[in-house]
Design an enzyme around this catalytic site. Structure first.
Site, PDB file in Angstrom:
ATOM      1  N   ASP A   1      70.627  46.874  18.399  1.00 48.33           N
ATOM      2  CA  ASP A   1      71.140  47.759  17.342  1.00 48.33           C
ATOM      3  C   ASP A   1      72.182  47.020  16.501  1.00 48.33           C
ATOM      4  O   ASP A   1      72.075  46.911  15.285  1.00 48.33           O
ATOM      5  CB  ASP A   1      71.749  49.025  17.956  1.00 48.33           C
ATOM      6  CG  ASP A   1      70.785  49.718  18.892  1.00 48.33           C
ATOM      7  OD1 ASP A   1      69.767  50.224  18.401  1.00 48.33           O
ATOM      8  OD2 ASP A   1      71.034  49.719  20.108  1.00 48.33           O
TER       9      ASP A   1
ATOM     10  N   GLU B   1      63.841  44.015  19.174  1.00 48.80           N
ATOM     11  CA  GLU B   1      63.484  43.972  17.755  1.00 48.80           C
ATOM     12  C   GLU B   1      63.913  42.660  17.087  1.00 48.80           C
ATOM     13  O   GLU B   1      63.088  41.937  16.507  1.00 48.80           O
ATOM     14  CB  GLU B   1      64.126  45.162  17.027  1.00 48.80           C
ATOM     15  CG  GLU B   1      63.903  45.130  15.529  1.00 48.80           C
ATOM     16  CD  GLU B   1      64.069  46.468  14.838  1.00 48.80           C
ATOM     17  OE1 GLU B   1      63.884  47.523  15.473  1.00 48.80           O
ATOM     18  OE2 GLU B   1      64.367  46.458  13.632  1.00 48.80           O
TER      19      GLU B   1
HETATM   20  O1  TRH Z   1      68.896  43.319  23.144  1.00 49.50           O
HETATM   21  P1  TRH Z   1      67.605  43.943  22.783  1.00 49.50           P
HETATM   22  O2  TRH Z   1      66.773  44.421  23.847  1.00 49.50           O
HETATM   23  O3  TRH Z   1      67.905  45.099  21.814  1.00 49.50           O
HETATM   24  C1  TRH Z   1      67.312  46.287  21.463  1.00 49.50           C
HETATM   25  C2  TRH Z   1      68.096  47.443  21.966  1.00 49.50           C
HETATM   26  O4  TRH Z   1      67.728  47.692  23.289  1.00 49.50           O
HETATM   27  C3  TRH Z   1      67.847  48.627  21.122  1.00 49.50           C
HETATM   28  O5  TRH Z   1      68.439  49.778  21.618  1.00 49.50           O
HETATM   29  C4  TRH Z   1      66.378  48.817  20.991  1.00 49.50           C
HETATM   30  O6  TRH Z   1      66.150  49.903  20.247  1.00 49.50           O
HETATM   31  C5  TRH Z   1      65.826  47.588  20.346  1.00 49.50           C
HETATM   32  O7  TRH Z   1      66.036  46.482  21.214  1.00 49.50           O
HETATM   33  C6  TRH Z   1      64.370  47.701  20.022  1.00 49.50           C
HETATM   34  O8  TRH Z   1      66.730  42.883  21.932  1.00 49.50           O
HETATM   35  P2  TRH Z   1      66.857  42.304  20.454  1.00 49.50           P
HETATM   36  O9  TRH Z   1      66.564  43.352  19.445  1.00 49.50           O
HETATM   37  O10 TRH Z   1      66.048  41.110  20.418  1.00 49.50           O
HETATM   38  O11 TRH Z   1      68.374  41.909  20.310  1.00 49.50           O
HETATM   39  C7  TRH Z   1      68.937  40.818  20.952  1.00 49.50           C
HETATM   40  C8  TRH Z   1      69.998  40.204  20.051  1.00 49.50           C
HETATM   41  O12 TRH Z   1      70.776  39.291  20.790  1.00 49.50           O
HETATM   42  C9  TRH Z   1      69.418  39.432  18.879  1.00 49.50           C
HETATM   43  O13 TRH Z   1      70.162  39.710  17.717  1.00 49.50           O
HETATM   44  C10 TRH Z   1      69.589  37.985  19.275  1.00 49.50           C
HETATM   45  C11 TRH Z   1      70.865  38.081  20.050  1.00 49.50           C
HETATM   46  N1  TRH Z   1      71.170  36.976  20.976  1.00 49.50           N
HETATM   47  C12 TRH Z   1      72.290  36.207  20.746  1.00 49.50           C
HETATM   48  O14 TRH Z   1      72.993  36.432  19.755  1.00 49.50           O
HETATM   49  N2  TRH Z   1      72.601  35.221  21.621  1.00 49.50           N
HETATM   50  C13 TRH Z   1      71.833  34.929  22.698  1.00 49.50           C
HETATM   51  O15 TRH Z   1      72.151  34.000  23.460  1.00 49.50           O
HETATM   52  C14 TRH Z   1      70.663  35.731  22.913  1.00 49.50           C
HETATM   53  C15 TRH Z   1      69.777  35.431  24.083  1.00 49.50           C
HETATM   54  C16 TRH Z   1      70.372  36.746  22.041  1.00 49.50           C
END
Ligand code: TRH
Length: 396
Positions: free
Chosen positions: A31, A293
């Protein structure tokens, strides 16, 4: 490095558009990950004066370590960040922006909505929805919804993978940054040394990044990688899957900085990195397991094969969304590669057991498709550009 200050920003120039972006963190990082990325792009590429209101600064600070989670208001990279500390709290300064974005249907404070209605020029009010590749998205994208009480209209903005949707986020500089990384041995070498404390793996190794939720299929996959014919180098950001790796290697934990080896598999646990550094992990790998996402989108722009762990929903409501994404992505692939990707993706999302050899046999087909898909996806237009264009058309 992000620039941080607690000062209030200078007032915007008369023709600068202001934007308030409200974000409630439901869980994980997606989010706020999407909102922070969008806020930075709207500020840096469009010159908008952005205020980002987030209810969970601790989660936000994982992505943006320069953020001070104790402050109610601060400024980073030119964006005003406010702690939105309760649903009724409408921000420290109750000034309504030209463009108001509520992310993922988070409810705006009543006082703020009332102030929107009092504003001389009505703001452009957008509900930024979750990404879905389903066909109905194009039909509902930019549908207006009049407010029941006030003379205000909220517009639904749907990200998507196909024509007629809002597209997905992509910064203008992203492809150049990726190409610079890929074409510079010294940049790559520095990345590997900084990330695992050693040189880049030998060319015969397959490098895989693993960012996923808890997943029953991971045990079987780890066994198959252990027994693989070629060396497998696994890069695992510390998080929800780390416990499964610890169990597999017979360790008490598998925390950032730890390494472990069994058979052909060598795994490295990585510290969670600031969001702008996440892309390099995808560029350094031959195959990326991503989730949610934002990382799902980044994997597509990385032009590398990827496997998506979609965010699980009640009653398996996520499975049609997985299939809709695969229908777009795999459309151009030869039938055998398409079928193998489908089977592997279903197994990774709860239906069946993943078969690594059967899947990775089609590596070259996936690599070719990853490149052509990124070009197709770019033709939809990026989310910030589509959003800015719509907002401007409404403000004329
Ligand atoms: O963390 P996610 O699973 O996030 C979400 C939430 O669960 C949300 O509620 C849900 O609705 C949505 O998924 C579909 O996965 P996402 O979206 O990939 O987000 C992870 C974020 O973390 C992304 O912006 C990349 C970041 N990230 C870093 O900044 N540093 C890191 O080392 C890693 C591994 C990820």
């Amino acid at each position: 490095m992000p620039s941080t200050t607690t000062d209030h920003p200078a007032p915007p120039a008369a023709d600068t558009l202001s934007c308030d972006l409200f974000c409630a963190v439901i869980d994980n990082f997606g989010d706020v990950g999407v909102c922070w990325r969008l806020a930075r792009q709207l500020a840096s590429e469009y010159g908008w004066q952005v205020r980002l209101l987030v209810d969970d600064l601790h989660t936000f600070a994982r992505l943006c370590p320069s953020l001070d989670a104790t402050l109610t208001r601060q400024r980073i990279d030119g964006i005003v960040i406010e702690h939105w500390h309760e649903p009724a709290h409408a921000g420290d300064a109750l000034a309504v922006a030209d463009i108001v974005i509520e992310a993922f249907a988070c409810e705006l404070p009543q006082a703020y909505v009332a102030a929107m209605a009092r504003r001389q020029r009505s703001p452009v009010w957008l509900n930024l929805e979750y990404l879905s590749a389903e066909d109905w998205v194009a039909e509902y994208h930019l549908k207006p919804s009049p407010h029941m009480r006030y003379p205000l209209t909220k517009t639904f903005f749907f990200p998507g993978l196909g024509p007629g949707t809002g597209g997905v986020i992509k910064e203008r500089s992203l492809d150049d940054a990726r190409t610079a990384f890929e074409s510079s041995p010294s940049l790559r070498d520095a990345w590997w040394r900084q990330t695992i404390g050693a040189a880049q793996p030998a060319p015969d190794a397959t490098v895989i990044s693993l960012f996923c939720y808890e997943n029953p299929a991971v045990d079987s996959l780890l066994e198959q990688w252990r027994d693989a014919a070629e060396p497998i180098v696994l890069l695992v950001p510390e998080g929800r899957v780390s416990g499964a790796l610890a169990r597999f290697f017979g360790l008490p934990s598998f925390g950032a900085g730890e390494h472990a080896e069994r058979g052909a598999l060598r795994a490295h646990s990585l510290a969670f990195r600031p969001q702008p550094e996440f892309d390099a992990l995808l560029w350094a790998s031959h195959l990326n397991f991503v989730r949610g996402e934002d990382s799902f989108v980044r994997a597509q722009w990385a032009r590398r094969p990827f496997v998506w762990h979609i965010y699980p929903q009640a009653d398996a409501a996520h499975l049609p969304k997985l299939d809709a994404a695969l229908a777009h992505y795999a459309r151009e692939m030869a039938p055998a590669a398409r079928a193998a990707l489908g089977r592997f993706s279903h197994a990774w999302n709860g239906a069946g057991t993943p078969d690594w050899a059967e899947f990775w046999r089609h590596r070259h087909a996936y690599e070719t498709r990853a490149a052509s898909w990124a070009i197709e996806l770019a033709a939809v237009g990026d989310l910030a550009a589509n959003l800015a264009e719509f907002a401007k058309s409404q403000l004329k």
